[in-house]
Design a protein around this motif. Sequence first.
Motif, PDB file in Angstrom:
ATOM      1  N   GLU A   1       0.829  -1.212   0.000  1.00 43.98           N
ATOM      2  CA  GLU A   1       0.000   0.000   0.000  1.00 43.98           C
ATOM      3  C   GLU A   1       0.861   1.259   0.000  1.00 43.98           C
ATOM      4  OE1 GLU A   1      -2.441  -0.543   3.411  1.00 43.98           O
ATOM      5  OE2 GLU A   1      -3.948  -1.749   2.352  1.00 43.98           O
ATOM      6  N   ALA A   2       1.943   1.251   0.773  1.00 45.43           N
ATOM      7  CA  ALA A   2       2.824   2.412   0.829  1.00 45.43           C
ATOM      8  C   ALA A   2       3.541   2.636  -0.504  1.00 45.43           C
ATOM      9  CB  ALA A   2       3.846   2.241   1.952  1.00 45.43           C
ATOM     10  N   VAL A   3       4.026   1.550  -1.095  1.00 47.27           N
ATOM     11  CA  VAL A   3       4.709   1.649  -2.388  1.00 47.27           C
ATOM     12  C   VAL A   3       3.735   2.159  -3.455  1.00 47.27           C
ATOM     13  CG1 VAL A   3       5.800   0.307  -4.225  1.00 47.27           C
ATOM     14  CG2 VAL A   3       6.416  -0.116  -1.833  1.00 47.27           C
ATOM     15  N   THR A   4       2.510   1.649  -3.431  1.00 53.22           N
ATOM     16  CA  THR A   4       1.497   2.087  -4.399  1.00 53.22           C
ATOM     17  C   THR A   4       1.194   3.565  -4.232  1.00 53.22           C
ATOM     18  OG1 THR A   4       0.499  -0.124  -4.438  1.00 53.22           O
ATOM     19  CG2 THR A   4      -0.866   1.712  -5.199  1.00 53.22           C
ATOM     20  N   ALA A   5       1.028   4.009  -2.999  1.00 50.14           N
ATOM     21  CA  ALA A   5       0.735   5.426  -2.744  1.00 50.14           C
ATOM     22  C   ALA A   5       1.850   6.318  -3.269  1.00 50.14           C
ATOM     23  CB  ALA A   5       0.515   5.655  -1.253  1.00 50.14           C
ATOM     24  N   GLU A   6       3.107   5.887  -3.096  1.00 53.57           N
ATOM     25  CA  GLU A   6       4.233   6.679  -3.588  1.00 53.57           C
ATOM     26  C   GLU A   6       4.162   6.849  -5.110  1.00 53.57           C
ATOM     27  OE1 GLU A   6       7.700   4.641  -2.311  1.00 53.57           O
ATOM     28  OE2 GLU A   6       7.380   5.054  -0.165  1.00 53.57           O
ATOM     29  N   HIS A   7       3.867   5.775  -5.817  1.00 52.37           N
ATOM     30  CA  HIS A   7       3.797   5.858  -7.281  1.00 52.37           C
ATOM     31  C   HIS A   7       2.584   6.656  -7.737  1.00 52.37           C
ATOM     32  CE1 HIS A   7       6.832   2.640  -7.034  1.00 52.37           C
ATOM     33  NE2 HIS A   7       7.166   3.033  -8.246  1.00 52.37           N
ATOM     34  N   LEU A   8       1.480   6.550  -7.018  1.00 51.62           N
ATOM     35  CA  LEU A   8       0.306   7.360  -7.362  1.00 51.62           C
ATOM     36  C   LEU A   8       0.581   8.846  -7.111  1.00 51.62           C
ATOM     37  CD1 LEU A   8      -2.564   5.106  -5.944  1.00 51.62           C
ATOM     38  CD2 LEU A   8      -1.926   5.422  -8.350  1.00 51.62           C
TER      39      LEU A   8
ATOM     40  N   GLU B   1      -1.028  -7.801  -4.530  1.00 50.80           N
ATOM     41  CA  GLU B   1      -0.638  -6.631  -5.319  1.00 50.80           C
ATOM     42  C   GLU B   1      -1.812  -6.089  -6.130  1.00 50.80           C
ATOM     43  OE1 GLU B   1       4.128  -7.396  -5.959  1.00 50.80           O
ATOM     44  OE2 GLU B   1       2.740  -8.245  -7.414  1.00 50.80           O
ATOM     45  N   MET B   2      -2.548  -6.966  -6.785  1.00 51.78           N
ATOM     46  CA  MET B   2      -3.689  -6.508  -7.579  1.00 51.78           C
ATOM     47  C   MET B   2      -4.804  -5.943  -6.701  1.00 51.78           C
ATOM     48  SD  MET B   2      -3.935  -9.505 -10.451  1.00 51.78           S
ATOM     49  CE  MET B   2      -5.383  -8.763 -11.210  1.00 51.78           C
ATOM     50  N   GLN B   3      -5.048  -6.595  -5.565  1.00 55.08           N
ATOM     51  CA  GLN B   3      -6.120  -6.126  -4.672  1.00 55.08           C
ATOM     52  C   GLN B   3      -5.806  -4.760  -4.073  1.00 55.08           C
ATOM     53  OE1 GLN B   3      -6.737  -9.253  -1.776  1.00 55.08           O
ATOM     54  NE2 GLN B   3      -7.120 -10.775  -3.370  1.00 55.08           N
ATOM     55  N   VAL B   4      -4.537  -4.436  -3.955  1.00 59.40           N
ATOM     56  CA  VAL B   4      -4.144  -3.124  -3.447  1.00 59.40           C
ATOM     57  C   VAL B   4      -4.117  -2.088  -4.568  1.00 59.40           C
ATOM     58  CG1 VAL B   4      -2.213  -1.798  -2.499  1.00 59.40           C
ATOM     59  CG2 VAL B   4      -2.843  -3.993  -1.468  1.00 59.40           C
ATOM     60  N   VAL B   5      -3.458  -2.413  -5.676  1.00 59.18           N
ATOM     61  CA  VAL B   5      -3.178  -1.410  -6.702  1.00 59.18           C
ATOM     62  C   VAL B   5      -4.429  -0.957  -7.443  1.00 59.18           C
ATOM     63  CG1 VAL B   5      -1.952  -0.975  -8.871  1.00 59.18           C
ATOM     64  CG2 VAL B   5      -0.800  -2.179  -7.007  1.00 59.18           C
ATOM     65  N   LEU B   6      -5.270  -1.877  -7.870  1.00 64.21           N
ATOM     66  CA  LEU B   6      -6.405  -1.485  -8.704  1.00 64.21           C
ATOM     67  C   LEU B   6      -7.396  -0.568  -7.969  1.00 64.21           C
ATOM     68  CD1 LEU B   6      -6.985  -4.801 -10.687  1.00 64.21           C
ATOM     69  CD2 LEU B   6      -6.050  -2.651 -11.555  1.00 64.21           C
ATOM     70  N   PRO B   7      -7.870  -0.917  -6.767  1.00 66.63           N
ATOM     71  CA  PRO B   7      -8.768   0.019  -6.077  1.00 66.63           C
ATOM     72  C   PRO B   7      -8.097   1.353  -5.750  1.00 66.63           C
ATOM     73  CG  PRO B   7      -8.927  -2.176  -5.101  1.00 66.63           C
ATOM     74  CD  PRO B   7      -7.740  -2.188  -6.021  1.00 66.63           C
ATOM     75  N   ALA B   8      -6.814   1.313  -5.372  1.00 65.96           N
ATOM     76  CA  ALA B   8      -6.115   2.562  -5.044  1.00 65.96           C
ATOM     77  C   ALA B   8      -6.034   3.475  -6.263  1.00 65.96           C
ATOM     78  CB  ALA B   8      -4.719   2.253  -4.518  1.00 65.96           C
ATOM     79  N   LEU B   9      -5.742   2.910  -7.411  1.00 64.96           N
ATOM     80  CA  LEU B   9      -5.667   3.690  -8.647  1.00 64.96           C
ATOM     81  C   LEU B   9      -7.013   4.331  -8.976  1.00 64.96           C
ATOM     82  CD1 LEU B   9      -4.297   4.506 -11.382  1.00 64.96           C
ATOM     83  CD2 LEU B   9      -5.052   2.262 -12.247  1.00 64.96           C
ATOM     84  N   LEU B  10      -8.080   3.548  -8.894  1.00 68.59           N
ATOM     85  CA  LEU B  10      -9.405   4.058  -9.265  1.00 68.59           C
ATOM     86  C   LEU B  10      -9.934   5.063  -8.246  1.00 68.59           C
ATOM     87  CD1 LEU B  10     -11.029   0.740 -10.548  1.00 68.59           C
ATOM     88  CD2 LEU B  10      -9.845   2.509 -11.857  1.00 68.59           C
ATOM     89  N   THR B  11      -9.536   4.904  -6.992  1.00 66.43           N
ATOM     90  CA  THR B  11      -9.954   5.862  -5.968  1.00 66.43           C
ATOM     91  C   THR B  11      -9.205   7.187  -6.116  1.00 66.43           C
ATOM     92  OG1 THR B  11     -10.480   4.078  -4.417  1.00 66.43           O
ATOM     93  CG2 THR B  11     -10.136   6.267  -3.485  1.00 66.43           C
ATOM     94  N   ARG B  12      -7.894   7.104  -6.362  1.00 67.12           N
ATOM     95  CA  ARG B  12      -7.098   8.317  -6.493  1.00 67.12           C
ATOM     96  C   ARG B  12      -7.493   9.120  -7.728  1.00 67.12           C
ATOM     97  NH1 ARG B  12      -1.820  10.301  -5.025  1.00 67.12           N
ATOM     98  NH2 ARG B  12      -1.950   8.822  -3.291  1.00 67.12           N
ATOM     99  N   PHE B  13      -7.839   8.417  -8.810  1.00 65.15           N
ATOM    100  CA  PHE B  13      -8.163   9.089 -10.066  1.00 65.15           C
ATOM    101  C   PHE B  13      -9.573   8.684 -10.517  1.00 65.15           C
ATOM    102  CE2 PHE B  13      -3.513   8.484 -10.065  1.00 65.15           C
ATOM    103  CZ  PHE B  13      -3.118   9.812 -10.068  1.00 65.15           C
TER     104      PHE B  13
END
Length: 398
Positions: A122-129, A354-366
């Motif tokens: 989650e932290a790594v994903t947030a950094e890239h977002l 990884e998929m369960q974290v990245v996909l919702p985070a991406l769609l929520t952020r954008f």
Amino acid sequence: MEGAARYDRSTADPAADRPFDPPEGLAELRAQRPLSRLNYPDGHVGWLVTSHALVRAVLADARFSARAELRHLPFPGAPAGNRPSPPGMFTAMDAPEHTRYRRLLTGQFTVRRMRQLTDHIEAVTAEHLDVMEGHGGPVDLVDALAQPIPAQVICELLGVPYADRARFQGHALDLFRLDAAPERMASAYAAVQEFLGELVAAKRAEPTEDLLSGLTTTDLSDEELVNIGFVLLGAGLDTTANMIALGTFALLTRPDQLSALRTDPGIAAQAVEELLRYLSIIPGTVRTALEDVELHGRLIKAGESVTVSIPAANRDPQRFPDPDTLDLHRPASGHVAFGHGVHQCLGQQLARVEMQVVLPALLTRFPTLRLALPAQDVPMRTDMLIHGVHELPVAWQM
């Protein structure tokens, strides 16, 4: 003998106007002849399996071998068999060798350990977002998100310095190319092996808290450790990256499913299983009969290779009603995206997290995320063994 099919590029690639669907002809074969003859490029005449039930049956049957020296490969230009896998290349071995390696590695990929990694992912994903947001659109989602997150996670899990990833990542991806010249593949293989050899030596000298360091305390040789690292690194780099990018592409072309995941991130686990089923980025795998085997009323003779089609099995209407529809509310358990039987993917739990974290985070952020070009212009990976996209330009409202 009925006319044998040939598993060429026209069979292996989805139609250009249906980038998420299995290759044309597989559905017809599955309905009419789920076990059919197949002409292999080296002249071998073996079999192609396309139904869900038969794919699982072959993959679960110890009479069908995964050994590299026995198999014939269905892709033009693929290297011929007849050589045993080197020590540590456990994915192309049978018991007891496969069992030994698998037992040593299973403890490293438990569901519990993968759940412990969730906060870090989650932290790594947030950094890239954050970087994406700061850059502003359009961006290539493959380069900005889909590739770097799995690369960073697998590097940290194995103990590979993330700063060194450029040294091996390009070479590793070359090994998945269908059109690579033999000399280029040999050079790429040698480069990755050299890198991993240096890494194993460093871990033996100064162990750290990572998977490879942990394995140096076992009776595994340096050659075995290098080849285990090769298998895990190659799988961790490319498969999840393509699922993240291709999954996003599929969702962006289906507004109802995109909305379902965006408004209810709680369905993320179920949605990931459906995306794994629906997209099936691995075209298949090969087993070879160790003895005569009767299957579906046909006799598969000892020595004949059997290619099992993962995409065809995961779109089998006998197992998944209305299989050509992406439905994130579908209970998609039982799919074979990670294989089946004793060779089922060791890293499947990591890929899921990884998929369960990245996909919702991406769609929520954008929330206004969209393709930055027409869907038909997205460059597909028709030149690669693993299905996906080379680039995925996306944009959003600032």
